[in-house]
Design an enzyme around this catalytic site. Structure first.
Site, mmCIF file in Angstrom:
data_model
loop_
_atom_site.group_PDB
_atom_site.id
_atom_site.type_symbol
_atom_site.label_atom_id
_atom_site.label_comp_id
_atom_site.label_asym_id
_atom_site.label_seq_id
_atom_site.Cartn_x
_atom_site.Cartn_y
_atom_site.Cartn_z
ATOM 1 C CG ASP A 1 -1.898 1.306 1.447
ATOM 2 O OD1 ASP A 1 -2.260 1.407 0.212
ATOM 3 O OD2 ASP A 1 -1.780 1.827 2.438
ATOM 4 N NE ARG B 1 -5.840 8.767 5.733
ATOM 5 C CZ ARG B 1 -4.858 8.575 4.661
ATOM 6 N NH1 ARG B 1 -4.991 9.345 3.396
ATOM 7 N NH2 ARG B 1 -4.295 7.243 4.659
ATOM 8 C CB SER C 1 -1.226 2.396 -3.786
ATOM 9 O OG SER C 1 -1.865 3.523 -3.176
ATOM 10 C CG ASN C 2 -7.428 2.491 -2.397
ATOM 11 O OD1 ASN C 2 -7.675 1.508 -3.128
ATOM 12 N ND2 ASN C 2 -7.999 2.563 -1.272
#
Length: 257
Positions: free
Chosen positions: A44, A74, A151-152
């Site tokens: 990630d 967040r 990862s996003n």
């Protein structure tokens, strides 16, 4: 305090500490033979890139209100990814991050100018590594293990942070869930690793920053290592990581055991 936590997704230094947690722990007591199958590590973004400067900038721009804005931003950032997967209304992570920032500003009632919005967004393109990262990655490379991101982050975000951190050439594959038009923990996101790395699930160790991400990867079938930099408890999602530690030096030790 720059961070706090709601269902882990806020980067919360002030979260619940596990004082009795050892520096490194093999939760499922993997046998060395299973570890020997590992041919690649899929990271990630956040075990590698340190996001704290984004939230320090938020506090700098909004003195006295930056912490509340950061926490809400967040939290909403990841809630939006999950909601968009659930309702099948995909936009990329850059757009999600900006939408979350605008919502957070409205919720905590701060005036967010276009200039401030762009400055905060662009901070995500300038992230550096955590201090332990480069030495650990060099040791992993010497072990002959293929390194990848999963990862996003959008490809633009990943490429920019790799360059900003001086990691060009370190990773053989840079995979964004944008390629599958979804987000973790959707199994289609984790499937990118096996499809593009051309390896079996048990040959790819997934390294997570968030416990929910480790649980999603484990449910998919990856062996997992949780870089628990915030010393938080394992999520109650029916899955536990194969190993965990405080930083990437613990990951190297885990693989060397």
């Amino acid at each position: 305090m720059l961070f706090n936590r709601r269902e882990f997704v806020t980067l919360a230094a002030g979260g619940i500490a596990l004082g009795l947690l050892p520096s490194i722990q093999s939760v499922l007591a993997n046998e060395p033979s299973s570890k020997s199958q590992i041919k690649a590590i899929a990271f990630d973004a956040f075990p590698i890139f340190d996001p704290r400067p984004v939230f320090a900038l938020t506090e700098q721009l909004f003195l006295g209100g930056g912490a509340d804005l950061s926490n809400e931003w967040r939290t909403r950032q990841f809630e939006y990814t999950w909601l968009r997967v659930a309702v099948r209304r995909y936009v990329d992570f850059w757009q999600v991050t900006q939408d979350a920032l605008v919502f957070a500003a409205n919720k905590v009632k701060v005036e967010l100018s276009p200039h401030q919005r762009d400055k905060l967004m662009n901070a995500y393109l300038e992230l550096k590594t955590w201090p332990d990262v480069v030495p650990a990655l060099n040791r992993l490379k010497k072990l002959g293990i293929q390194l990848a991101f999963l990862s996003n982050f959008t490809p633009k975000m990943l490429d920019a942070c790799i360059t900003s951190s001086g990691l060009d050439g370190m990773f053989e594959q840079v995979l964004s869930t944008d390629q599958a038009k979804t987000y973790k923990p959707d199994p289609r996101a984790y499937q990118l690793g096996t499809d593009i790395l051309k390896l079996r699930r048990e040959e790819i160790l997934f390294v997570a920053f968030a416990s929910w991400d480790a649980a999603g990867a484990k449910a998919f079938g990856y062996p997992t290592f949780w870089v628990n930099r915030l010393k938080l408890p394992v999520e109650e999602l029916g899955e536990v990581p194969d190993g965990l530690g405080n930083d990437l030096s613990d990951l190297v030790e885990f693989l060397a055991q």
